[in-house]
Design a protein around this motif. Sequence first.
Motif, PDB file in Angstrom:
ATOM      1  N   LYS A   1       0.435   4.017  -2.672  1.00  0.00           N
ATOM      2  CA  LYS A   1       0.230   5.396  -2.222  1.00  0.00           C
ATOM      3  C   LYS A   1       1.166   6.355  -2.949  1.00  0.00           C
ATOM      4  O   LYS A   1       0.802   7.469  -3.285  1.00  0.00           O
ATOM      5  CB  LYS A   1       0.490   5.444  -0.714  1.00  0.00           C
ATOM      6  CG  LYS A   1       0.391   6.819  -0.086  1.00  0.00           C
ATOM      7  CD  LYS A   1       0.606   6.714   1.421  1.00  0.00           C
ATOM      8  CE  LYS A   1       0.733   8.092   2.055  1.00  0.00           C
ATOM      9  NZ  LYS A   1       1.235   8.008   3.437  1.00  0.00           N
ATOM     10  N   ASN A   2       2.403   5.910  -3.189  1.00  0.00           N
ATOM     11  CA  ASN A   2       3.372   6.769  -3.852  1.00  0.00           C
ATOM     12  C   ASN A   2       3.439   6.537  -5.352  1.00  0.00           C
ATOM     13  O   ASN A   2       4.347   7.023  -6.019  1.00  0.00           O
ATOM     14  CB  ASN A   2       4.745   6.594  -3.217  1.00  0.00           C
ATOM     15  CG  ASN A   2       4.762   7.188  -1.826  1.00  0.00           C
ATOM     16  OD1 ASN A   2       4.816   8.390  -1.678  1.00  0.00           O
ATOM     17  ND2 ASN A   2       4.663   6.348  -0.802  1.00  0.00           N
TER      18      ASN A   2
ATOM     19  N   ASP B   1       0.527   1.940   7.616  1.00  0.00           N
ATOM     20  CA  ASP B   1      -0.838   1.744   8.087  1.00  0.00           C
ATOM     21  C   ASP B   1      -1.134   0.247   8.207  1.00  0.00           C
ATOM     22  O   ASP B   1      -1.624  -0.388   7.264  1.00  0.00           O
ATOM     23  CB  ASP B   1      -1.792   2.426   7.100  1.00  0.00           C
ATOM     24  CG  ASP B   1      -3.224   2.433   7.602  1.00  0.00           C
ATOM     25  OD1 ASP B   1      -3.509   1.730   8.595  1.00  0.00           O
ATOM     26  OD2 ASP B   1      -4.049   3.140   6.997  1.00  0.00           O
TER      27      ASP B   1
ATOM     28  N   ASP C   1      -3.208  -1.272  10.335  1.00  0.00           N
ATOM     29  CA  ASP C   1      -4.631  -1.590  10.512  1.00  0.00           C
ATOM     30  C   ASP C   1      -5.329  -1.801   9.170  1.00  0.00           C
ATOM     31  O   ASP C   1      -6.072  -2.767   8.982  1.00  0.00           O
ATOM     32  CB  ASP C   1      -5.340  -0.456  11.265  1.00  0.00           C
ATOM     33  CG  ASP C   1      -4.940  -0.402  12.725  1.00  0.00           C
ATOM     34  OD1 ASP C   1      -4.033  -1.191  13.108  1.00  0.00           O
ATOM     35  OD2 ASP C   1      -5.495   0.421  13.476  1.00  0.00           O
TER      36      ASP C   1
ATOM     37  N   ASN D   1       0.818  -1.216   0.000  1.00  0.00           N
ATOM     38  CA  ASN D   1       0.000   0.000   0.000  1.00  0.00           C
ATOM     39  C   ASN D   1       0.849   1.262   0.000  1.00  0.00           C
ATOM     40  O   ASN D   1       0.437   2.282  -0.542  1.00  0.00           O
ATOM     41  CB  ASN D   1      -0.980  -0.019   1.172  1.00  0.00           C
ATOM     42  CG  ASN D   1      -2.093  -1.024   0.933  1.00  0.00           C
ATOM     43  OD1 ASN D   1      -2.353  -1.405  -0.205  1.00  0.00           O
ATOM     44  ND2 ASN D   1      -2.732  -1.481   2.000  1.00  0.00           N
TER      45      ASN D   1
ATOM     46  N   TRP E   1      10.465  10.876   3.281  1.00  0.00           N
ATOM     47  CA  TRP E   1       9.394  10.850   4.279  1.00  0.00           C
ATOM     48  C   TRP E   1       9.019   9.437   4.705  1.00  0.00           C
ATOM     49  O   TRP E   1       8.443   9.251   5.759  1.00  0.00           O
ATOM     50  CB  TRP E   1       8.162  11.578   3.751  1.00  0.00           C
ATOM     51  CG  TRP E   1       7.646  11.022   2.467  1.00  0.00           C
ATOM     52  CD1 TRP E   1       6.723  10.038   2.319  1.00  0.00           C
ATOM     53  CD2 TRP E   1       8.032  11.400   1.152  1.00  0.00           C
ATOM     54  NE1 TRP E   1       6.515   9.779   0.983  1.00  0.00           N
ATOM     55  CE2 TRP E   1       7.305  10.592   0.254  1.00  0.00           C
ATOM     56  CE3 TRP E   1       8.931  12.339   0.649  1.00  0.00           C
ATOM     57  CZ2 TRP E   1       7.451  10.702  -1.128  1.00  0.00           C
ATOM     58  CZ3 TRP E   1       9.062  12.434  -0.726  1.00  0.00           C
ATOM     59  CH2 TRP E   1       8.340  11.627  -1.602  1.00  0.00           C
TER      60      TRP E   1
ATOM     61  N   TYR F   1      12.755   9.327  -1.437  1.00  0.00           N
ATOM     62  CA  TYR F   1      11.532   9.092  -0.659  1.00  0.00           C
ATOM     63  C   TYR F   1      11.826   9.220   0.830  1.00  0.00           C
ATOM     64  O   TYR F   1      11.556   8.308   1.614  1.00  0.00           O
ATOM     65  CB  TYR F   1      10.929   7.736  -1.016  1.00  0.00           C
ATOM     66  CG  TYR F   1      10.297   7.767  -2.388  1.00  0.00           C
ATOM     67  CD1 TYR F   1       8.998   8.234  -2.550  1.00  0.00           C
ATOM     68  CD2 TYR F   1      11.007   7.406  -3.521  1.00  0.00           C
ATOM     69  CE1 TYR F   1       8.413   8.317  -3.805  1.00  0.00           C
ATOM     70  CE2 TYR F   1      10.437   7.477  -4.784  1.00  0.00           C
ATOM     71  CZ  TYR F   1       9.140   7.937  -4.915  1.00  0.00           C
ATOM     72  OH  TYR F   1       8.568   8.030  -6.161  1.00  0.00           O
TER      73      TYR F   1
ATOM     74  N   ASN G   1       7.200   8.679   8.232  1.00  0.00           N
ATOM     75  CA  ASN G   1       5.770   8.315   8.214  1.00  0.00           C
ATOM     76  C   ASN G   1       5.590   6.881   8.687  1.00  0.00           C
ATOM     77  O   ASN G   1       6.408   6.025   8.354  1.00  0.00           O
ATOM     78  CB  ASN G   1       5.214   8.379   6.791  1.00  0.00           C
ATOM     79  CG  ASN G   1       4.990   9.800   6.320  1.00  0.00           C
ATOM     80  OD1 ASN G   1       5.320  10.741   7.030  1.00  0.00           O
ATOM     81  ND2 ASN G   1       4.443   9.943   5.131  1.00  0.00           N
TER      82      ASN G   1
END
Lengths: 311, 497, 230
Positions: free
Chosen positions: C58-59, C145, C147, C54, C138, C136, C142
Amino acid sequence: MNKLYLWGIIVTIAMLGATYLSVGMSKGGINGDIVNMLAIAGAVALVIITVFVVIKYVRQMQTDTAEGELADESWDNIGEYKNPLPFGWAIMFLGTMIWGMWYMLVGYPVNAYSQIGEYNEDVAAHNAKFNTQYASITGDRLIEMGESVFLAECKVCHGLSADGIDGKAANLNVRLEANTVKHVIENGSNNQLLGSEMPMPDRNGLFNMNSGALITDAEIAAVSAYVADGMDASNKAGAEAFAGVCASCHGPDGMGMEYVAPSIAAFNPTLVTNVLNHGKKGVIGTMPAFERLNAKQKEAVGAYITSLSAK
Amino acid sequence: MENRPLGYDYTVAKMFMLTTIVLGIVGMLIGVILAFELAFPSINTILGSGLAEYTNFSRLRPLHTDAVIFGFTISGVFATWYYVGQRVLKVNMAESPLLMFLGKLQFWLYVVTVAAVVVSLLAGVTTSKEYAEFEWPIDLAIVVVWVLFGVNMFGLIGMRREKSLYISVWYYIATFLGIAMLYLFNNMEVPTMLATSAAGETGIGSWYHSVSMYAGTNDALVQWWYGHNAVAFGFTVPIVAMIYYFLPKESGQAIYSYKLSLLSFWGLMFVYLWAGGHHLLFSTVPDWMQTMGSIFSIVLILPSWGSAINMLLTMKGEWQQVAASPLIKFMVLGSTFYMFSTLEGPIQAIKSVNAIAHFTDWIVGHVHDGVLGWVGFMIMAALYHMAPRVFKREIYSKSLMASQFWIQTLGVVLYFTSMWIAGITQGMMWRAHDEFGNLAYSFIDTVTVLHPYYAIRGVGGLLYLIGFLMFAYNIYKTMTAGKPLEKEPANASPMGA
Amino acid sequence: MFHWLEKNPFFFAVGVFVTIAFAGLIEIVPNFAEASRPVIGTTPYSTLELAGRNVYIKNSCNACHSQLIRPFKSETDRYGHYSLSGEYAFDRPFLWGSKRTGPDLHRVGNYRTTDWHENHMKDPAAVVPGSIMPKYTWMYTNLADIDTAFAEQLTVNQFFAVPYNKPVPMKDGSTTVVKMGGSVAEANALALAEAKEIVKDMKDQDVKDAVASGKIPEIVALIAYMNSLK
Ligand code: HEM
Ligand code: HEM
Ligand SMILES: [Ca+2]
Ligand SMILES: [Ca+2]
Ligand SMILES: [Cu+2]
């Protein structure tokens, strides 16, 4: 000559010239590769057909007059002629449809072609050529071949000049650097460098036969520097520790012993091949195994790496 | 004539003209940024490394494609429909307060959806499927906007005074149906909040997240059935609808041949849908589907060229108009680029050519031949034609329009020639083996050679953007400072110096 | 006949719809069941790998990287065995991409390693001079996720019968079980255990500290995903 044709020819030549230059500059080039040739033919056809078909219609805009029977309707004052289909267009449309049917039903019916089949043939042909042309290469040619593998596969980690890019991978211009040696002595090593499972013990298994004790911190520091510097005898402490601890396995000159321990004094193609077969995990990081290279390519890149530090 | 409404209500058309221009600027500006990021990677952190998450190439790329497709192009489709529809059907939108209301509702909902898209894409909320990146809540909003569009379209058609449908209307209807079908099936996804853990927890994680209904190869098949036909029903069909209205209208010429229109239309409808396989050549979908994709792509040249030829022949004997009017130039060059990209596409769909072209910049070049030279030119021409009639003023400046035309033409030429060369070069370098039978180039070698071409493309794109800003300015000045018109011009749009 | 259609919008629309709809049916439906069968050795993604996938989505890494090795000698030399349909059986969405600004990644787990990715994602041009891939940075701060990745596992398990907690056949005849947590807490614990294995090979102290304190930065999940691509 009509200005249009002149422009058409200029555009065509410019496009094709630019393509020719760019293709000509790359190593692959057209080189009898059917796929490359078809792509170029397609590009050529594209420019020529478009330019000349458009010229045809522009000429009609310039010289013909609009005429024909108008349809009854008019939408927001837009009329419509009841002109017949342009003949060439209609014929080609019909032609491509018939060709399509023929292709699917007669020419190359469903599943007559297999891309994997074609691939297998291609690989077989390549391998046959490889075996006749390159399998017996030796000496400088072998090193050249190895360099070509290195530049395509290894330089992303080891760098163009094989220096390991600031410690991001092993510096292959020297056999070993001190931090690697130190790490191995402290933690042992289990990378199948001999081609089979034969680990080197960590410091708790390394006895100095001269002192009769486990290797000490001072000895580790000294021997690491000694190995990394290319076994320079002026490093007395290092040389002594080496003779006492390491020589029994790696040989008095560090050149290794078959089935016992690898060479830590110099690279050799067998060592490199073993690294490529099994990968290597050490203090710097992890070196992946390279299954997709064949035996000759591994030997070649081994010869190349050996040649780097032999100079 | 007594059958004709006294006037037309362009309120909704004007609203969408505004979004066409604004989103066009946004989308193309991002395109230019992307182009320069590939040429000069330091631009990825242009606003500092803290904001790099939102300014780097990969986060921005979907924003470019979606802004130009769902923003610029689709707004253009809406704007022209709300103009052309009334006129060729001989109805006034104001005759139905309900349709007026739904039209405005569609606009405002559209604006809200666009805002949600921008925010979510910047935040990295995407499903990754090209041109279908949005998560399900946005999908739902899009469906509502689209249904409102359809209700409006069929509402107007239902009220029409002109019994038979003009060619443009055929294409608008096809646009509506095509996108509806494609979008629905490609966006079938299961929201992850529906799942329950063994411990009985529900609504775990992000509420808007979803997984595709299809997996792997199937997902690819559905996606490229969609992706290919999104090109068909977004970049081709509605743009053909535009040219069939605006070219004859602006030039005062009658359509060259009804029969050619008819055969091109049904031919295009039939053939287009089968060609999607050309996006999956040499992939893991079965060989026969790939072959069908190739064959139908070749057949597709003819129905595509049919419309383009029909348009060029409509201008038969009217060369002086092409020479004199920059507005007609846009449309004639537009059809030419349409012919170019619909011949280029089929050539790239031939398997051996695709072996080189696929994954390279040659495809990007092909895309922009079509979108810059055809879609962009046609939408700008349509808006130019509409402006004097909608704002009842002369187009502000003809010379500005003419300079814009040449600047943008140069931009398109720089764009596609550089990408053509870059693509073929890269494709051949990937394949190359050296004298020892090893790969001749490591991947990075095939990247660094492209630098000059990426820079040239950036310049080409920048020229196109500058031209677009000139267009926006010209329209703005037309609205505010153009010479007022007493009565609507029949054909050739009046232009100031 | 056509003039008649052009005066009857309803039938006109039906005609258009039928013309455009059936091509889809014929091209997509026949192969549907066949293509969704996994090849032996394909396992579902673990929670951490899925979270990394993900991050990849996302990126939009797929904007530059393909995951489809075509059956050409030049591609199998560069990337390894050509891709097989069944290898994608658990890929929702598929990530083949359509542009190779960067190299294919379908088997990148075979020839790149954790430490290399760590260096590379932080500053690609420092590892590969001339690289045009963005940094990249960050991702190192970051948090991934977990969950949502867990919710995704539950979803594919419940709606599409993806085999979690069940033996999956491997190439050598053995079987493996990919575990999925029974609760959010359990899923997070599984992911953390996996993350700990990965940071052992990493050097960035902040990332190591984060994982030690129970947090999982995006880069760790992404590397887990990269390493799973074989
Ligand atoms: C006869 C008509 C056409 C055919 C047969 C055709 C064929 C193709 C082919 C073979 C590809 C490359 C697939 C790949 O290898 O990745 C492609 C890509 C593309 N074409 Fe066309 N093309 C046509 C017309 C057009 C037109 C008129 C436009 C736009 C105005 C267009 C827009 C695109 C786009 C956006 C892509 C990129 C899809 C992606 O994201 O990969 N095409 N087309
Ligand atoms: C100012 C002009 C523009 C510039 C400089 C520009 C630049 C770009 C760049 C750099 C990319 C990414 C290519 C890559 O990944 O290598 C791209 C992709 C794309 N652009 Fe543009 N663009 C412009 C205008 C437009 C317009 C007006 C449209 C549509 C109406 C458009 C549609 C697309 C599409 C569909 C793609 C995806 C292509 C693919 O995936 O193959 N662009 N553009
Ligand atoms: Ca969606
Ligand atoms: Ca693409
Ligand atoms: Cu297509």
